[in-house]
Design a protein around this motif. Structure first.
Motif, short mmCIF file in Angstrom:
data_model
loop_
_atom_site.label_atom_id
_atom_site.label_comp_id
_atom_site.label_asym_id
_atom_site.label_seq_id
_atom_site.Cartn_x
_atom_site.Cartn_y
_atom_site.Cartn_z
N VAL A 402 -23.06 -39.07 22.15
CA VAL A 402 -24.23 -38.97 23.02
C VAL A 402 -24.74 -37.55 23.05
N LEU A 403 -26.05 -37.41 23.04
CA LEU A 403 -26.66 -36.09 23.22
C LEU A 403 -27.13 -36.04 24.67
N ALA A 404 -26.38 -35.32 25.51
CA ALA A 404 -26.71 -35.30 26.94
C ALA A 404 -27.82 -34.26 27.21
N LEU A 405 -28.96 -34.48 26.56
CA LEU A 405 -30.07 -33.52 26.70
C LEU A 405 -30.69 -33.60 28.08
N PRO A 406 -31.12 -32.45 28.64
CA PRO A 406 -31.89 -32.54 29.88
C PRO A 406 -33.13 -33.40 29.60
N PRO A 407 -33.47 -34.34 30.50
CA PRO A 407 -34.59 -35.25 30.21
C PRO A 407 -35.86 -34.53 29.73
N VAL A 408 -36.17 -33.37 30.29
CA VAL A 408 -37.42 -32.69 29.87
C VAL A 408 -37.40 -32.32 28.39
N LEU A 409 -36.20 -32.14 27.82
CA LEU A 409 -36.12 -31.74 26.41
C LEU A 409 -35.95 -32.92 25.46
N ALA A 410 -35.60 -34.07 25.98
CA ALA A 410 -35.29 -35.22 25.11
C ALA A 410 -36.51 -35.61 24.26
N PRO A 411 -36.30 -35.87 22.95
CA PRO A 411 -37.43 -36.26 22.08
C PRO A 411 -38.08 -37.55 22.56
N VAL A 412 -37.26 -38.52 22.98
CA VAL A 412 -37.78 -39.79 23.51
C VAL A 412 -37.30 -39.86 24.96
N LYS A 413 -38.21 -40.12 25.90
CA LYS A 413 -37.79 -40.14 27.31
C LYS A 413 -37.34 -41.54 27.72
N VAL A 414 -38.06 -42.54 27.23
CA VAL A 414 -37.74 -43.91 27.64
C VAL A 414 -37.80 -44.83 26.41
N ALA A 415 -36.74 -45.65 26.26
CA ALA A 415 -36.77 -46.68 25.21
C ALA A 415 -36.91 -48.03 25.91
N ILE A 416 -37.76 -48.88 25.34
CA ILE A 416 -38.00 -50.18 25.99
C ILE A 416 -37.57 -51.30 25.04
N PHE A 417 -36.68 -52.16 25.55
CA PHE A 417 -36.13 -53.24 24.73
C PHE A 417 -36.40 -54.61 25.36
N PRO A 418 -36.83 -55.58 24.54
CA PRO A 418 -36.72 -56.97 25.01
C PRO A 418 -35.29 -57.43 24.69
N LYS A 452 -25.99 -51.93 20.35
CA LYS A 452 -26.33 -51.05 19.22
C LYS A 452 -27.57 -50.22 19.55
N ARG A 453 -28.53 -50.87 20.22
CA ARG A 453 -29.75 -50.14 20.56
C ARG A 453 -29.44 -49.01 21.54
N TYR A 454 -28.55 -49.28 22.51
CA TYR A 454 -28.14 -48.21 23.44
C TYR A 454 -27.52 -47.05 22.68
N ARG A 455 -26.62 -47.36 21.72
CA ARG A 455 -25.92 -46.30 20.97
C ARG A 455 -26.91 -45.44 20.19
N ARG A 456 -27.91 -46.10 19.56
CA ARG A 456 -28.89 -45.34 18.79
C ARG A 456 -29.65 -44.37 19.69
N GLN A 457 -30.01 -44.86 20.90
CA GLN A 457 -30.76 -44.00 21.82
C GLN A 457 -29.86 -42.91 22.40
N ASP A 458 -28.58 -43.22 22.66
CA ASP A 458 -27.64 -42.19 23.13
C ASP A 458 -27.56 -41.06 22.11
N TYR A 464 -33.34 -42.64 29.35
CA TYR A 464 -33.49 -43.93 30.04
C TYR A 464 -33.85 -45.05 29.07
N CYS A 465 -33.19 -46.17 29.25
CA CYS A 465 -33.51 -47.37 28.47
C CYS A 465 -33.87 -48.49 29.45
N GLU A 482 -29.18 -45.48 32.76
CA GLU A 482 -29.12 -44.02 32.66
C GLU A 482 -28.11 -43.65 31.58
N ARG A 483 -28.52 -42.77 30.68
CA ARG A 483 -27.71 -42.43 29.50
C ARG A 483 -26.30 -41.93 29.82
N ASP A 484 -26.17 -40.93 30.73
CA ASP A 484 -24.87 -40.27 30.89
C ASP A 484 -23.87 -41.13 31.66
N SER A 485 -24.35 -41.76 32.74
CA SER A 485 -23.43 -42.59 33.54
C SER A 485 -23.33 -44.00 32.96
#
Ligand code: GAP
Length: 511
Positions: A402-418, A452-458, A464-465, A482-485
């Motif tokens: 996991v890349l525990a980036l501060p949200p302001v620095l994260a390349p993608v802030k929110v991933a949306i999955f069906p 798997k989708r969670y892992r890719r985003q982590d 946030y997913c 939430e990514r970290d918890s």
């Protein structure tokens, strides 16, 4: 140490695998110490720039930004001292044809002596247990004091050789220490000579020396030569600052450690113009301000320390580094320099233009003194990546990167999955995606199972997913994870935008 080397290797390969950093011209086997940023890297880099720009320019009424050209009149570099003084001592091994910085060879030799001292200390600490007093051991153990004395003598001789430009003695020092080339193992060295770090090129329409241009080795000079332009076009009064972000180039002899030391890199620099005599006050102010900026990101307060320069660069009367605990140890991340009136005075002399400020309160004109803050963007990128990269053991035989980036620095802030690709879930998820992407960088993903989708985003640091499931169709709610918890809560679709914006807001790090 071996464990730290492994962590660093993992970070470098993670950076490549997930599209953060690629070696430049990789299909041609790369170009030494030059790197490209991939899709996620470009986003992360832009976010670091934005954090710096917002903190320095937007949040300070008395700092303005500029964007000056990389090419500058050649006299700039004569005035700044870079033509005469921006040198490293260089030595070649005649057998391996490898080129080294002479001072680095000696420093590495000193480091080996330090390691022997450390070995003795570790042994004694083990033997004496809690009763061990390291300071006393260092002061009294004959092996340690002899080695310390040896280090002091080597350092003093190297400093004298550098100060007096006595390159013959520098070579003699390397020979006396019996330093061998790490590649060939031979001690067959050339003479030590000065090597200017500036890259040069040629103007098309002017032949010879006259047309010689340099690629700027720092962005600061673009600020100094625009001092009057900015003063005349803004309503700034001393004390005020000029900031800029841009490329710089240095023909580094020793270029290694990934993006830590590059030949083409980016700097984020700010020159703060103050009344002569007030430089110490502002130097202290900016030293603390810059440390606060770093610490606000939450990458670990213990990962920073100040390092005062014993011998500041040719333009400074006081200087320090903010060092960061990289995987290879504490190293310079940012410099804070008290540059006196050196640069403006030099440009005034060589250009013949008055570069002064009329102080309405004092009713006098003077050349302002300057406090500079200078941080390498790529080095900040590496610091961020190193601090945020985590290989977590999740128990039950599972782990995640996991890349525990501060949200302001994260390349993608929110991933949306069906949850699945049917039953109208993709349509609903796309609706949310379309609503959010105007305000936040988002990704829509429907391939693979949710885990798997969670892992890719982590792995790319998405904080946030959001998952659209069958319950969404019934009650208009989604889960937000939430990514970290890795905790999930259910919120209504109406709340999603507000919640995501609030959690990824700049207000979390800027005050
Ligand atoms: N204008 C002052 C100046 O350039 P510096 O200490 O030479 O000072 C400032 O450089 C910062 O630029 C360093 O703290 C470092 O973060 C970054 N930097 C310098 N050389 C670099 C290189 N070869 N590769 C990457 N970053 C570099």
């Amino acid at each position: 140490m071996a464990q730290q080397d492994d962590v660093f290797k993992n970070i470098v390969s993670h950076a490549k695998e997930y599209g953060f950093v690629f070696q430049s011209s990789e299909i041609y086997d790369g170009l030494g110490a030059v790197y490209d940023y991939g899709p996620n890297g470009a986003e992360l880099k832009n976010n670091i720039k934005a954090y710096w720009w917002k903190a320095m320019v937007q949040m300070h009424e008395n700092i303005v930004g500029i964007d000056s050209a990389i090419f500058m009149h050649p006299k700039t570099w004569k005035a700044s001292g870079h033509v005469d003084a921006f040198n490293d001592p260089l030595i070649d091994n005649k057998d391996s044809k490898k080129r080294y910085r002479a001072d680095v060879l000696v420093e590495e030799h000193i480091e080996k002596i330090n390691q022997k001292i450390q070995k003795d200390i570790d042994k004694a600490a083990k033997r004496f247990g809690d009763a061990f007093d390291e300071a006393q051991f260092r002061a009294t153990n004959p092996n340690v004091t002899r080695r310390q004395e040896e280090i002091s003598q080597i350092e003093a001789r190297m400093k004298a050789a550098m100060d007096n430009e006595d390159w013959a003695d520098f070579k003699a020092l390397i020979e006396d220490l019996a330093i061998a080339c790490p590649v060939s193992g031979s001690k067959n060295w050339t003479d030590v000579r000065q090597f200017n770090l500036m890259f040069n090129t040629q103007l098309g329409n002017i032949a010879g020396e006259e047309g010689k241009l340099y690629l700027r080795p720092e962005t600061a000079q673009g600020i100094f030569v625009n001092f009057l332009n900015v003063l005349n076009t803004t309503r700034q009064k001393v004390p005020f600052g000029i900031a800029q972000i841009g490329k710089a180039f240095r023909n580094e002899i020793v270029a290694r450690q990934f993006i830590f030391r590059m030949r083409e890199f980016e700097q984020m620099e700010m020159q703060f113009f103050v009344r002569p005599g007030e430089q110490t006050k502002w130097y202290d102010y900016w030293k603390e301000e810059r440390l606060k900026w770093h610490k606000a990101l939450g990458l670990g307060k213990e990962n920073y320390r100040f390092h005062d320069h014993l011998k500041p660069a040719h333009y400074a009367d006081n200087a320090l580094d903010i060092e960061f605990n990289f995987p290879f140890g504490f190293k310079e991340l940012e410099g804070v320099h008290s540059r006196t009136d050196f640069d403006l005075t030099q440009h005034q002399e060589l250009s013949g233009k008055k570069l002064q400020y009329f102080d309405p309160e004092l009713q006098e004109s003077y050349v302002p003194f300057v406090i500079e803050t200078s941080i390498g963007l790529d080095r900040m990128f590496l610091a961020t990546l190193s601090a945020c990269y985590k290989n977590e053991d999740l128990g039950d035989g599972n782990s995640r990167v996991v890349l525990a980036l501060p949200p302001v620095l994260a390349p993608v802030k929110v991933a949306i999955f069906p949850l699945t690709k049917k039953d109208g879930l993709p349509e609903k998820a796309r609706e949310i995606f379309n609503q959010l992407r105007l305000d936040l960088p988002c990704q829509y993903e429907e391939k693979d199972n949710i885990g798997k989708r969670y892992r890719r985003q982590d792995a790319i640091g998405t904080p946030y997913c959001i998952t659209v499931d069958h319950q969404t169709l019934e009650d208009n709610t989604v889960t937000i994870r939430e990514r970290d918890s890795m905790e999930q809560e259910r919120i209504s679709i109406e709340e999603v935008r507000k919640v995501a914006l609030e959690r990824c807001s700049w207000a979390k790090v800027l005050h």
